[in-house]
Write an enzyme that holds these catalytic residues in place. Structure first.
Site, short mmCIF file in Angstrom:
data_model
loop_
_atom_site.label_atom_id
_atom_site.label_comp_id
_atom_site.label_asym_id
_atom_site.label_seq_id
_atom_site.Cartn_x
_atom_site.Cartn_y
_atom_site.Cartn_z
N CYS A 2 -10.12 11.89 -22.79
CA CYS A 2 -9.58 10.53 -22.86
C CYS A 2 -9.10 10.05 -21.49
O CYS A 2 -8.90 10.86 -20.57
CB CYS A 2 -8.45 10.47 -23.91
N HIS A 44 -2.56 16.77 -24.64
CA HIS A 44 -3.07 15.63 -25.42
C HIS A 44 -2.61 15.69 -26.88
O HIS A 44 -2.86 16.66 -27.59
CB HIS A 44 -4.61 15.60 -25.39
N GLY A 88 -1.96 -1.14 -33.39
CA GLY A 88 -2.57 -1.73 -32.19
C GLY A 88 -2.75 -0.75 -31.04
O GLY A 88 -2.80 -1.14 -29.88
N HIS A 93 -4.05 8.58 -26.79
CA HIS A 93 -3.25 9.68 -26.21
C HIS A 93 -1.83 9.14 -26.24
O HIS A 93 -1.56 8.08 -25.65
CB HIS A 93 -3.73 9.95 -24.77
N HIS A 95 1.51 7.59 -25.87
CA HIS A 95 2.19 7.04 -24.70
C HIS A 95 3.31 6.12 -25.17
O HIS A 95 3.17 5.43 -26.17
CB HIS A 95 1.22 6.27 -23.79
P1 5GP Z 1 -1.86 0.73 -26.16
O1 5GP Z 1 -2.43 -0.59 -26.53
O2 5GP Z 1 -2.81 1.86 -26.48
O3 5GP Z 1 -0.47 0.97 -26.67
O4 5GP Z 1 -1.66 0.68 -24.59
C1 5GP Z 1 -2.58 1.13 -23.66
C2 5GP Z 1 -2.07 0.72 -22.30
O5 5GP Z 1 -2.75 1.47 -21.33
C3 5GP Z 1 -2.28 -0.77 -21.98
O6 5GP Z 1 -1.02 -1.37 -21.69
C4 5GP Z 1 -3.21 -0.74 -20.77
O7 5GP Z 1 -2.91 -1.76 -19.82
C5 5GP Z 1 -2.99 0.64 -20.19
N1 5GP Z 1 -4.14 1.23 -19.52
C6 5GP Z 1 -5.41 1.29 -20.00
N2 5GP Z 1 -6.21 1.91 -19.11
C7 5GP Z 1 -5.43 2.24 -18.04
C8 5GP Z 1 -5.70 2.93 -16.81
O8 5GP Z 1 -6.82 3.34 -16.50
N3 5GP Z 1 -4.65 3.07 -15.94
C9 5GP Z 1 -3.39 2.63 -16.25
N4 5GP Z 1 -2.44 2.84 -15.34
N5 5GP Z 1 -3.11 2.01 -17.41
C10 5GP Z 1 -4.12 1.81 -18.30
ZN ZN Z 2 -5.72 12.62 -23.59
#
Ligand code: 5GP
Ligand code: ZN
Length: 109
Positions: A2, A44, A88, A93, A95
């Site tokens: 991922c 992960h 959403g 992974h 976070h």
């Molecule tokens: P989710 O919608 O899964 O809670 O949030 C994913 C977050 O990861 C989004 O806020 C998006 O901007 C961030 N994100 C996605 N790809 C990358 C990346 O390659 N680098 C960084 N620093 N952030 C990322």
């Molecule tokens: Zn991962």
């Protein structure tokens, strides 16, 4: 692998804010607030739903240290973790989004 695992192993660059042997905090690539940091475990886990509670306890300590370091402990901040389809979640992974540095607003959309 991922994208966040690729960030952990250095295949994708990121701006590290704080790191220890188990967790990494780095700037979100598309910040929605002045401070928008993502915190991830180096191991992960797909989401909060499956993280062992003991690891979550260490992650709590890490986040508390992080917000002190970036100076938003007293002004306040918001922690968000999106889980699964209805939550959403885009990156599968676990976070936490740490949002602050300005008023975040009453609701999360
Ligand atoms: P989710 O919608 O899964 O809670 O949030 C994913 C977050 O990861 C989004 O806020 C998006 O901007 C961030 N994100 C996605 N790809 C990358 C990346 O390659 N680098 C960084 N620093 N952030 C990322
Ligand atoms: Zn991962």
């Amino acid at each position: 692998m991922c994208i966040f695992c690729k960030i952990i192993n250095g295949e994708i660059p990121s701006q590290t804010i704080l790191e220890d042997e188990n967790f990494l905090a780095f700037n979100d690539i598309n910040p929605s607030k002045k401070v928008h940091i993502l915190v991830i475990p180096k191991e992960h886990y797909d989401s909060f739903d499956v993280i062992p509670p003991k690891i979550m306890a260490s992650m709590t300590e890490f986040i508390q240290k992080l917000v002190s370091k970036v100076g938003i402990k007293n002004s306040g901040y918001r922690l968000i973790t999106n889980i699964g389809v209805d939550g959403g979640q885009e990156v599968k992974h676990l976070h936490f989004h740490v949002l602050g540095g300005e008023k975040v607003g009453k609701m999360v959309s």
